[in-house]
Write an enzyme that holds these catalytic residues in place. Structure first.
Site, mmCIF file in Angstrom:
data_model
loop_
_atom_site.group_PDB
_atom_site.id
_atom_site.type_symbol
_atom_site.label_atom_id
_atom_site.label_comp_id
_atom_site.label_asym_id
_atom_site.label_seq_id
_atom_site.Cartn_x
_atom_site.Cartn_y
_atom_site.Cartn_z
ATOM 1 N N HIS A 294 -1.039 2.601 9.705
ATOM 2 C CA HIS A 294 -2.179 1.754 10.059
ATOM 3 C C HIS A 294 -3.255 1.923 8.981
ATOM 4 O O HIS A 294 -3.721 3.032 8.727
ATOM 5 C CB HIS A 294 -2.722 2.162 11.432
ATOM 6 C CG HIS A 294 -3.721 1.192 11.962
ATOM 7 N ND1 HIS A 294 -3.383 0.143 12.783
ATOM 8 C CD2 HIS A 294 -5.038 1.079 11.734
ATOM 9 C CE1 HIS A 294 -4.476 -0.569 13.057
ATOM 10 N NE2 HIS A 294 -5.484 -0.016 12.436
ATOM 11 N N ALA A 295 -3.649 0.803 8.353
ATOM 12 C CA ALA A 295 -4.553 0.885 7.187
ATOM 13 C C ALA A 295 -5.851 1.599 7.540
ATOM 14 O O ALA A 295 -6.398 1.407 8.629
ATOM 15 C CB ALA A 295 -4.855 -0.522 6.681
ATOM 16 N N HIS A 324 -11.090 -5.617 3.555
ATOM 17 C CA HIS A 324 -11.715 -4.920 4.683
ATOM 18 C C HIS A 324 -11.829 -3.425 4.399
ATOM 19 O O HIS A 324 -12.900 -2.825 4.517
ATOM 20 C CB HIS A 324 -10.885 -5.136 5.962
ATOM 21 C CG HIS A 324 -11.428 -4.388 7.135
ATOM 22 N ND1 HIS A 324 -12.338 -4.942 8.015
ATOM 23 C CD2 HIS A 324 -11.237 -3.110 7.555
ATOM 24 C CE1 HIS A 324 -12.673 -4.036 8.915
ATOM 25 N NE2 HIS A 324 -12.009 -2.924 8.668
ATOM 26 N N GLU A 325 -10.718 -2.829 3.972
ATOM 27 C CA GLU A 325 -10.737 -1.370 3.725
ATOM 28 C C GLU A 325 -11.621 -1.033 2.538
ATOM 29 O O GLU A 325 -12.362 -0.060 2.560
ATOM 30 C CB GLU A 325 -9.315 -0.862 3.461
ATOM 31 C CG GLU A 325 -8.335 -1.059 4.616
ATOM 32 C CD GLU A 325 -8.849 -0.497 5.926
ATOM 33 O OE1 GLU A 325 -8.470 -1.027 6.988
ATOM 34 O OE2 GLU A 325 -9.659 0.443 5.916
ATOM 35 N N HIS A 328 -15.230 -0.659 3.398
ATOM 36 C CA HIS A 328 -15.631 0.666 3.881
ATOM 37 C C HIS A 328 -15.982 1.580 2.699
ATOM 38 O O HIS A 328 -17.006 2.259 2.727
ATOM 39 C CB HIS A 328 -14.497 1.301 4.683
ATOM 40 C CG HIS A 328 -14.318 0.732 6.051
ATOM 41 N ND1 HIS A 328 -15.321 0.670 6.991
ATOM 42 C CD2 HIS A 328 -13.221 0.204 6.655
ATOM 43 C CE1 HIS A 328 -14.881 0.125 8.101
ATOM 44 N NE2 HIS A 328 -13.604 -0.163 7.925
ATOM 45 N N GLU A 352 -17.750 -2.199 9.639
ATOM 46 C CA GLU A 352 -16.562 -3.070 9.750
ATOM 47 C C GLU A 352 -16.785 -4.425 9.098
ATOM 48 O O GLU A 352 -15.845 -5.152 8.816
ATOM 49 C CB GLU A 352 -16.191 -3.265 11.230
ATOM 50 C CG GLU A 352 -15.832 -1.996 11.953
ATOM 51 C CD GLU A 352 -14.774 -1.182 11.221
ATOM 52 O OE1 GLU A 352 -14.749 0.043 11.414
ATOM 53 O OE2 GLU A 352 -13.959 -1.761 10.457
ATOM 54 N N HIS A 454 -5.846 2.007 18.260
ATOM 55 C CA HIS A 454 -7.173 2.596 18.473
ATOM 56 C C HIS A 454 -7.264 3.376 19.777
ATOM 57 O O HIS A 454 -8.199 4.171 19.950
ATOM 58 C CB HIS A 454 -8.219 1.492 18.429
ATOM 59 C CG HIS A 454 -8.322 0.844 17.072
ATOM 60 N ND1 HIS A 454 -7.284 0.103 16.543
ATOM 61 C CD2 HIS A 454 -9.289 0.836 16.141
ATOM 62 C CE1 HIS A 454 -7.632 -0.319 15.347
ATOM 63 N NE2 HIS A 454 -8.833 0.109 15.064
ATOM 64 N N TYR A 464 -15.677 -3.910 16.103
ATOM 65 C CA TYR A 464 -15.086 -5.089 15.458
ATOM 66 C C TYR A 464 -15.658 -6.370 16.059
ATOM 67 O O TYR A 464 -15.857 -7.361 15.361
ATOM 68 C CB TYR A 464 -13.563 -5.051 15.619
ATOM 69 C CG TYR A 464 -12.940 -3.815 14.979
ATOM 70 C CD1 TYR A 464 -12.450 -2.780 15.769
ATOM 71 C CD2 TYR A 464 -12.886 -3.672 13.602
ATOM 72 C CE1 TYR A 464 -11.905 -1.635 15.197
ATOM 73 C CE2 TYR A 464 -12.345 -2.529 13.017
ATOM 74 C CZ TYR A 464 -11.864 -1.519 13.827
ATOM 75 O OH TYR A 464 -11.343 -0.369 13.256
HETATM 76 C C1 LIG Z 1 -6.859 -2.120 9.733
HETATM 77 C C2 LIG Z 1 -8.131 -1.523 10.272
HETATM 78 N N1 LIG Z 1 -8.064 -0.062 10.167
HETATM 79 C C3 LIG Z 1 -9.243 0.669 10.640
HETATM 80 C C4 LIG Z 1 -10.494 0.153 9.906
HETATM 81 O O1 LIG Z 1 -10.455 -0.012 8.695
HETATM 82 O O2 LIG Z 1 -11.465 -0.123 10.617
HETATM 83 C C5 LIG Z 1 -9.019 2.182 10.438
HETATM 84 C C6 LIG Z 1 -8.296 2.747 11.647
HETATM 85 C C7 LIG Z 1 -9.385 3.020 12.625
HETATM 86 C C8 LIG Z 1 -10.654 3.263 11.793
HETATM 87 N N2 LIG Z 1 -10.273 2.923 10.432
HETATM 88 C C9 LIG Z 1 -10.859 3.327 9.283
HETATM 89 O O3 LIG Z 1 -10.393 3.088 8.199
HETATM 90 C C10 LIG Z 1 -12.170 4.083 9.342
HETATM 91 N N3 LIG Z 1 -11.996 5.388 8.719
HETATM 92 C C11 LIG Z 1 -13.183 3.229 8.617
HETATM 93 C C12 LIG Z 1 -14.557 3.885 8.610
HETATM 94 O O4 LIG Z 1 -15.069 4.103 9.721
HETATM 95 O O5 LIG Z 1 -15.082 4.105 7.526
HETATM 96 C C13 LIG Z 1 -8.274 -1.935 11.733
HETATM 97 O O6 LIG Z 1 -7.863 -1.195 12.606
HETATM 98 N N4 LIG Z 1 -8.787 -3.151 12.029
HETATM 99 C C14 LIG Z 1 -9.312 -4.127 11.094
HETATM 100 C C15 LIG Z 1 -9.592 -5.362 11.920
HETATM 101 C C16 LIG Z 1 -9.484 -4.999 13.362
HETATM 102 C C17 LIG Z 1 -8.799 -3.647 13.423
HETATM 103 C C18 LIG Z 1 -7.366 -3.771 13.957
HETATM 104 O O7 LIG Z 1 -6.444 -3.822 13.123
HETATM 105 O O8 LIG Z 1 -7.194 -3.833 15.203
HETATM 106 ZN ZN LIG Z 2 -12.602 -1.114 9.372
#
Ligand SMILES: C[C@H](N[C@H](C(=O)O)[C@@H]1CCCN1C(=O)[C@@H](N)CC(=O)O)C(=O)N1CCC[C@H]1C(=O)O
Ligand SMILES: [Zn+2]
Length: 592
Positions: A294-295, A324-325, A328, A352, A454, A464
C-alpha cells in the site's frame, strides 16, 4: 519509547503544571501538543499488547492472498457457478486451492479490468475472507486498548482523540454539513453510472432503482470508479484522459513517472526530491520479499531522509498516486525547519491535499498534451464533459466513502456500534450513504471494514474527505495566483512561480499555526473555513449535464432493492450440514 512509572508520574505533574497560562502563544501551543502522549500513556503491558495487535493486523492484511478464480471447476449441475465451493474445506480440511494471488498488483488489476460479474463477486468475497474476517476479534480488543489510551490522555474515546487533530469544536457536525451539501452531486453521478452498468450487465445484476453492487465499480472497495470509465464515458470516441496506454507505449517506467511528478513541483519553484529520496525509496514491488505494498510516504525527521514506498504499476491511476505521495514529501520538506513538534500538516487533510492539488492541473487534457501523453486535444464541450466525468469518477465518487469510513469508526470507538452489529452497521452506512450493496449476503461472522488498509493499519480516514474538499479551495486560490482565466476545471498552474510561492507560504507553516489561519493565508483573508463552493464550481458544467442525462432516472436508491446475487450453495454442503445436525441431535438425546 516506554515510559517508566517514575517518568510518567513526573510527566503527569508537569502536564498539570500551569503551562496553559504561559503568555507566549507559540510555547503554549507546543505544550498543548507535547502533553498528549497518545498510546505511550498506557501501562507497559497494555502498550505492548496494543502494538502487537497492530502489527498482527497489518501483517494479515499485507500478506493476504486468495485462490485463482476457476469457473471450470466450480459448476453446479444447473451450470451455475458454484460459488461456495471455493470456500469449502476439502476432505483433508484444506481450502480447495493454494492461495497465490495478492492484492497488489493482481486483485487490484483484476477488479479494475474484469467484466465478469461471477469472477468479480468471487474476488470481492475471497479478499474479505482472507483479509477482513481473520482480524475481527483482534480489532475489537484493539479498540478497547485504544479507548483506554485515549481516556488516559483526557479524551472520552479514541474518536474524540482523532478529531482533536482538527482543533475546532463541532468538527463532526462540520463534516456532516459538508457532506449534505455534496451529496446531491454524488447522487447524480451515482444514478448515471448505475444506468450505464444496467446497460452493461442487465437488471438481474444491477437494480435500476436500487444500490449499485459494490463489486462492479472497478475497485475493491468501490471507493473510486475511474476503472469503469470505459463503460460510462459520456462521449465515447472523443478525447479521454486515461493515458495509461500512452504511458506504456512511450515506455514509461516507475522512475520516469516519479521524475515527471517531481518536475511539476520544481516547475512551481518548490523543492526537488533530495538525493537520499532517490537512493532509498522503494518504487517497485520487490521480488525477493513480502512488503507492505500500500503506497506510503515517510519523513525520517532528520531534515535529509524522505522516502516513498510504492509498488508502482504503469497506469494513470498510479501516476496520480505518485503525485499524491510526493505531495506528502513536499510538505515534509517545506516544514523541515519548524520546531520538531510543528513538523506536521496544519491538519491531516492538508497533508492529503498537497499532491492532489498538483494532480488536478497535471490531469487536464491540455497539460497531458503538453507533456506528450495526449494527442490532439480540442476545446470542445464533449472533451470538457469527458474530462470532468473522469475526474468525478475519482473525486465525487470518493466523497461518501471518505465520509463513512470514520463515521463507522467513531461509532465503534464511542460504543454506539458494538460487536453485535459491527459488520451490519458498516453495511447500513455503505447502503445509506454510498448507495452500494454487497454482492453476497453478509453476517456478523464477516468483518468487511477490516479488508480496507486503513482499518488494520489504524490510520484515520476523514482526512481524505477533508482533503477532497480543501484541495479544490487550494486549486482555486493557486489558479487565481497563476493568473488563470476561464473555467476552474481548465486551470493548469504548471510553471507558475507565483502559485508556487503562495503554496510554499502556506505549507511552510506546518502545524505552527491553526489550520484556519493557514487557510486565511491561502485565501488572503477571504475565508478560514472548509468550503464546498470551489469543488461545486469545478464540477458545475458536469452537474448540469448529469441532471439533463438523468431525466426519468430515479435519483438515489431504494434500499430494499438491493439484489444480493444468490450465492449458489453447492447441494453437498447443504446435505452435509443437515446430516451433521441430525447426528448432533441423536447424540444429545442419547446423553440426556
Ligand atoms: C495510497 C495512500 N496511502 C496513504 C497516504 O499516502 O495517505 C498512506 C497509508 C496510510 C497513510 N499513508 C501515508 O503515506 C502517510 N505516511 C502520509 C503522511 O501522513 O505523511 C492512501 O491510502 N490513499 C490515497 C487516497 C485515499 C487513500 C486510499 O487509498 O484509500
Ligand atoms: Zn496521503
Amino acid at each position: 519509547m516506554i515510559w517508566s512509572d517514575f517518568h510518567r508520574t513526573k510527566w503527569n505533574e508537569a502536564t498539570n503544571f500551569a503551562w496553559k497560562n504561559f503568555t507566549t502563544p507559540t510555547v503554549r501551543r507546543m505544550f498543548s501538543f507535547l502533553t498528549v502522549l497518545g498510546k505511550a500513556a498506557l501501562p507497559r503491558d497494555k502498550l505492548k499488547e496494543l502494538t502487537g495487535l497492530l502489527q498482527e493486523m497489518k501483517t494479515t492484511y499485507s500478506v493476504a492472498k486468495i485462490c485463482r478464480y476457476d469457473a471450470r471447476l466450480r459448476r453446479l449441475p444447473s451450470g451455475d457457478y458454484d460459488y461456495d465451493a471455493e470456500f469449502e474445506a476439502d476432505d483433508d480440511n484444506q481450502i480447495g486451492c493454494i492461495p497465490t494471488l495478492p492484492l497488489e498488483p493482481h486483485l487490484t488489476q483484476m477488479m479494475a479490468n474484469s467484466r465478469d460479474p461471477d469472477e468479480l463477486r468471487y474476488l470481492w468475497r475471497a479478499w474479505r475472507e482472507a483479509a477482513g474476517k481473520p482480524i475481527r476479534q483482534k480489532y475489537l480488543r484493539f479498540v478497547e486498548l485504544s479507548n483506554e489510551a485515549a481516556r488516559l490522555n483526557g479524551f472520552s474515546d479514541a474518536g474524540e482523540y482523532w478529531r482533536s487533530d482538527y482543533e475546532i469544536d463541532g468538527f463532526r457536525e462540520e463534516v456532516e454539513e459538508l457532506w449534505q451539501k455534496l451529496s446531491p452531486l454524488y447522487q447524480q453521478l451515482h444514478a448515471y453510472v448505475r444506468a450505464k452498468l444496467v446497460e452493461k450487465y442487465g437488471e438481474e445484476v444491477v437494480p435500476r432503482r436500487g444500490p449499485i453492487p459494490a463489486h462492479l465499480l472497478g475497485n475493491m472497495w468501490a471507493q473510486t470508479w475511474t476503472n469503469v470509465l470505459d463503460m460510462t464515458i459520456p462521449y465515447p470516441g472523443r478525447t479521454s484522459v486515461d493515458v495509461t496506454n500512452a504511458l506504456r507505449i512511450q515506455g514509461y517506467s516507475p522512475l520516469a513517472m516519479f521524475r515527471l511528478a517531481e518536475e511539476f513541483f520544481t516547475s512551481l519553484g518548490l523543492e526537488p526530491m533530495p538525493q537520499t529520496f532517490w537512493q532509498r525509496s522503494m518504487i517497485q514491488k520487490p521480488t525477493d520479499r513480502e512488503v507492505v505494498c500500500h503506497a506510503s510516504a515517510w519523513d525520517f525527521c532528520n531534515g535529509r531522509d524522505y522516502r516513498i514506498k510504492q509498488c508502482t504499476e504503469v497506469t494513470m491511476e498510479h501516476l496520480v498516486t505518485t503525485h499524491h505521495e510526493m505531495g506528502h514529501i513536499q510538505y515534509d520538506l517545506l516544514y523541515r525547519n519548524q520546531p520538531f513538534i510543528f513538523r506536521d500538516g496544519a491538519n491531516p487533510g492538508f497533508h492529503e491535499a498537497v499532491g492532489d492539488v498538483l494532480a488536478l492541473s497535471a490531469s487536464t487534457p491540455r497539460h497531458l498534451q503538453s507533456v506528450g501523453l495526449l494527442g490532439n486535444v480540442d476545446d470542445s464541450y464533449e472533451t470538457d464533459i469527458n474530462f470532468l466525468f473522469a475526474m468525478a469518477l475519482d473525486k465525487i465518487a470518493f466523497l461518501p466513502f471518505g465520509y463513512l469510513m470514520d463515521q463507522w469508526r467513531w461509532e465503534v470507538f464511542s460504543g454506539d456500534t458494538t460487536s453485535s452489529n459491527l459488520n451490519n452497521r458498516w453495511w447500513e452506512l455503505r447502503l445509506g450513504v454510498q448507495g452500494v450493496s454487497p454482492p453476497v449476503p453478509r453476517t456478523e461472522e464477516d468483518f468487511d471494514p477490516g479488508a480496507k488498509f486503513h482499518v488494520p493499519a489504524n490510520v484515520p480516514y476523514v482526512r481524505y474527505f477533508v482533503s477532497f474538499v480543501v484541495q479544490f479551495q487550494f486549486h482555486a486560490e493557486l489558479c487565481k495566483a497563476a493568473g488563470h482565466e476561464g473555467p476552474l476545471h481548465r486551470c493548469d498552474i504548471y510553471r507558475s512561480v507565483k502559485a508556487g510561492r503562495l503554496l510554499r507560504n502556506v505549507l511552510s507553516l506546518g502545524k505552527s499555526r491553526p489550520w484556519t489561519e493557514a487557510l486565511s493565508v491561502l485565501t488572503s483573508g477571504r475565508t478560514n473555513k472548509l468550503d464546498v463552493e470551489p469543488i461545486l464550481e469545478y464540477f458545475g458544467p458536469l452537474r448540469t449535464w448529469l441532471e439533463s442525462q438523468n431525466r426519468g432516472e430515479l435519483i438515489g436508491w431504494r434500499e430494499n432493492e438491493a439484489i444480493v446475487l444468490q450465492v449458489t450453495r453447492s447441494n453437498a454442503s447443504l446435505i452435509t450440514g443437515a446430516v451433521l445436525a441430525v447426528i448432533a441431535l441423536v447424540l444429545l438425546v442419547a446423553l440426556v
